[in-house]
Design a protein around this motif. Structure first.
Motif, PDB file in Angstrom:
ATOM      1  N   THR A  11      -5.288 -19.849 -11.261  1.00 45.92           N
ATOM      2  CA  THR A  11      -4.483 -18.572 -11.327  1.00 45.92           C
ATOM      3  C   THR A  11      -5.191 -17.322 -10.774  1.00 45.92           C
ATOM      4  O   THR A  11      -4.340 -16.373 -10.497  1.00 45.92           O
ATOM      5  N   VAL A  12      -6.443 -17.523 -10.143  1.00 43.15           N
ATOM      6  CA  VAL A  12      -6.887 -16.468  -9.448  1.00 43.15           C
ATOM      7  C   VAL A  12      -6.586 -16.450  -7.768  1.00 43.15           C
ATOM      8  O   VAL A  12      -6.904 -17.432  -7.183  1.00 43.15           O
ATOM      9  N   HIS A  13      -5.815 -15.545  -7.335  1.00 40.67           N
ATOM     10  CA  HIS A  13      -5.427 -15.542  -5.897  1.00 40.67           C
ATOM     11  C   HIS A  13      -5.501 -14.222  -5.592  1.00 40.67           C
ATOM     12  O   HIS A  13      -4.996 -13.140  -6.031  1.00 40.67           O
ATOM     13  N   ALA A  14      -6.121 -14.163  -4.461  1.00 43.48           N
ATOM     14  CA  ALA A  14      -6.356 -12.746  -3.718  1.00 43.48           C
ATOM     15  C   ALA A  14      -4.948 -12.368  -2.987  1.00 43.48           C
ATOM     16  O   ALA A  14      -4.536 -13.359  -2.009  1.00 43.48           O
ATOM     17  N   VAL A  15      -4.419 -11.412  -3.346  1.00 47.44           N
ATOM     18  CA  VAL A  15      -3.274 -11.017  -2.488  1.00 47.44           C
ATOM     19  C   VAL A  15      -3.382  -9.615  -1.712  1.00 47.44           C
ATOM     20  O   VAL A  15      -3.844  -8.673  -2.609  1.00 47.44           O
ATOM     21  N   ASP A  16      -3.260  -9.815  -0.421  1.00 44.79           N
ATOM     22  CA  ASP A  16      -3.533  -8.495   0.428  1.00 44.79           C
ATOM     23  C   ASP A  16      -2.037  -7.532   0.141  1.00 44.79           C
ATOM     24  O   ASP A  16      -0.948  -8.096   0.215  1.00 44.79           O
ATOM     25  N   LEU A  17      -2.270  -6.483  -0.071  1.00 48.01           N
ATOM     26  CA  LEU A  17      -1.180  -5.300  -0.347  1.00 48.01           C
ATOM     27  C   LEU A  17      -0.824  -4.822   0.998  1.00 48.01           C
ATOM     28  O   LEU A  17      -1.385  -4.954   1.920  1.00 48.01           O
ATOM     29  N   PRO A  18       0.687  -4.692   1.050  1.00 51.95           N
ATOM     30  CA  PRO A  18       1.181  -4.181   2.264  1.00 51.95           C
ATOM     31  C   PRO A  18       0.613  -2.940   3.046  1.00 51.95           C
ATOM     32  O   PRO A  18       0.592  -2.931   4.025  1.00 51.95           O
ATOM     33  N   ILE A  19       0.301  -2.061   2.025  1.00 55.92           N
ATOM     34  CA  ILE A  19      -0.131  -0.906   2.211  1.00 55.92           C
ATOM     35  C   ILE A  19      -1.516  -0.494   1.582  1.00 55.92           C
ATOM     36  O   ILE A  19      -1.659  -1.190   0.605  1.00 55.92           O
ATOM     37  N   PRO A  20      -2.311   0.475   1.992  1.00 62.47           N
ATOM     38  CA  PRO A  20      -3.403   0.740   1.072  1.00 62.47           C
ATOM     39  C   PRO A  20      -2.845   1.257  -0.264  1.00 62.47           C
ATOM     40  O   PRO A  20      -2.013   1.905  -0.553  1.00 62.47           O
ATOM     41  N   PRO A  21      -3.847   1.035  -1.341  1.00 59.02           N
ATOM     42  CA  PRO A  21      -3.462   1.311  -2.702  1.00 59.02           C
ATOM     43  C   PRO A  21      -3.146   2.700  -2.837  1.00 59.02           C
ATOM     44  O   PRO A  21      -2.118   3.185  -3.623  1.00 59.02           O
ATOM     45  N   ILE A  22      -3.826   3.756  -2.310  1.00 58.64           N
ATOM     46  CA  ILE A  22      -3.649   5.016  -2.579  1.00 58.64           C
ATOM     47  C   ILE A  22      -2.330   5.598  -1.890  1.00 58.64           C
ATOM     48  O   ILE A  22      -1.430   6.663  -2.478  1.00 58.64           O
ATOM     49  N   MET A  23      -1.654   4.809  -1.010  1.00 57.16           N
ATOM     50  CA  MET A  23      -0.367   5.301  -0.484  1.00 57.16           C
ATOM     51  C   MET A  23       0.653   4.916  -1.617  1.00 57.16           C
ATOM     52  O   MET A  23       1.737   5.828  -1.607  1.00 57.16           O
ATOM     53  N   TYR A  24       0.544   4.003  -2.432  1.00 61.86           N
ATOM     54  CA  TYR A  24       1.593   3.712  -3.587  1.00 61.86           C
ATOM     55  C   TYR A  24       1.448   5.151  -4.416  1.00 61.86           C
ATOM     56  O   TYR A  24       2.624   5.710  -4.724  1.00 61.86           O
ATOM     57  N   GLY A  25       0.472   5.661  -4.941  1.00 64.04           N
ATOM     58  CA  GLY A  25       0.397   7.068  -5.549  1.00 64.04           C
ATOM     59  C   GLY A  25       0.858   8.215  -4.748  1.00 64.04           C
ATOM     60  O   GLY A  25       1.731   9.059  -5.071  1.00 64.04           O
ATOM     61  N   VAL A  26       0.714   8.379  -3.018  1.00 65.28           N
ATOM     62  CA  VAL A  26       1.397   9.110  -2.421  1.00 65.28           C
ATOM     63  C   VAL A  26       2.807   9.108  -2.453  1.00 65.28           C
ATOM     64  O   VAL A  26       3.630  10.053  -2.479  1.00 65.28           O
ATOM     65  N   ILE A  27       3.532   7.776  -2.310  1.00 61.95           N
ATOM     66  CA  ILE A  27       4.718   7.661  -2.348  1.00 61.95           C
ATOM     67  C   ILE A  27       5.359   8.234  -3.456  1.00 61.95           C
ATOM     68  O   ILE A  27       6.701   8.852  -3.783  1.00 61.95           O
ATOM     69  N   ALA A  28       4.662   7.617  -4.627  1.00 63.71           N
ATOM     70  CA  ALA A  28       5.112   8.411  -6.052  1.00 63.71           C
ATOM     71  C   ALA A  28       5.342  10.018  -6.287  1.00 63.71           C
ATOM     72  O   ALA A  28       6.177  10.340  -6.744  1.00 63.71           O
ATOM     73  N   LEU A  29       4.056  10.336  -5.782  1.00 64.72           N
ATOM     74  CA  LEU A  29       4.158  11.836  -5.483  1.00 64.72           C
ATOM     75  C   LEU A  29       5.276  12.623  -4.797  1.00 64.72           C
ATOM     76  O   LEU A  29       5.768  13.333  -5.244  1.00 64.72           O
TER      77      LEU A  29
END
Length: 69
Positions: A11-29
């Motif tokens: 069940t352990v799979h490394a998944v690369d995010l399409p954008i850097p994690p901080i950008m999810y917060g910026v988009i939400a803001l």
């Protein structure tokens, strides 16, 4: 190999995010700021039509939100 290690190994799979994690917060803001701006832009709409509200209240025998029962 125990059952737990076999399940955890599958069940352990490394998944690369399409954008850097901080950008999810910026988009939400940005989305919350846009919603806040829309809400702020309608802050005084009721007072702009006060004459209509007063005329309606006078015609129907009372202020808005009151019951004549």
């Amino acid at each position: 190999m125990s059952f737990l290690t076999a399940v955890s190994a599958q069940t352990v799979h490394a998944v690369d995010l399409p954008i850097p994690p901080i950008m999810y917060g910026v988009i939400a803001l940005v989305v919350f700021a846009a919603c806040g701006f829309v809400t702020w832009s309608f802050r005084d709409v009721a007072n702009r039509h006060k004459a209509k509200g007063d005329a309606y209240a006078a015609a129907h025998g009372g202020a808005h939100g009151t019951s004549s029962h």
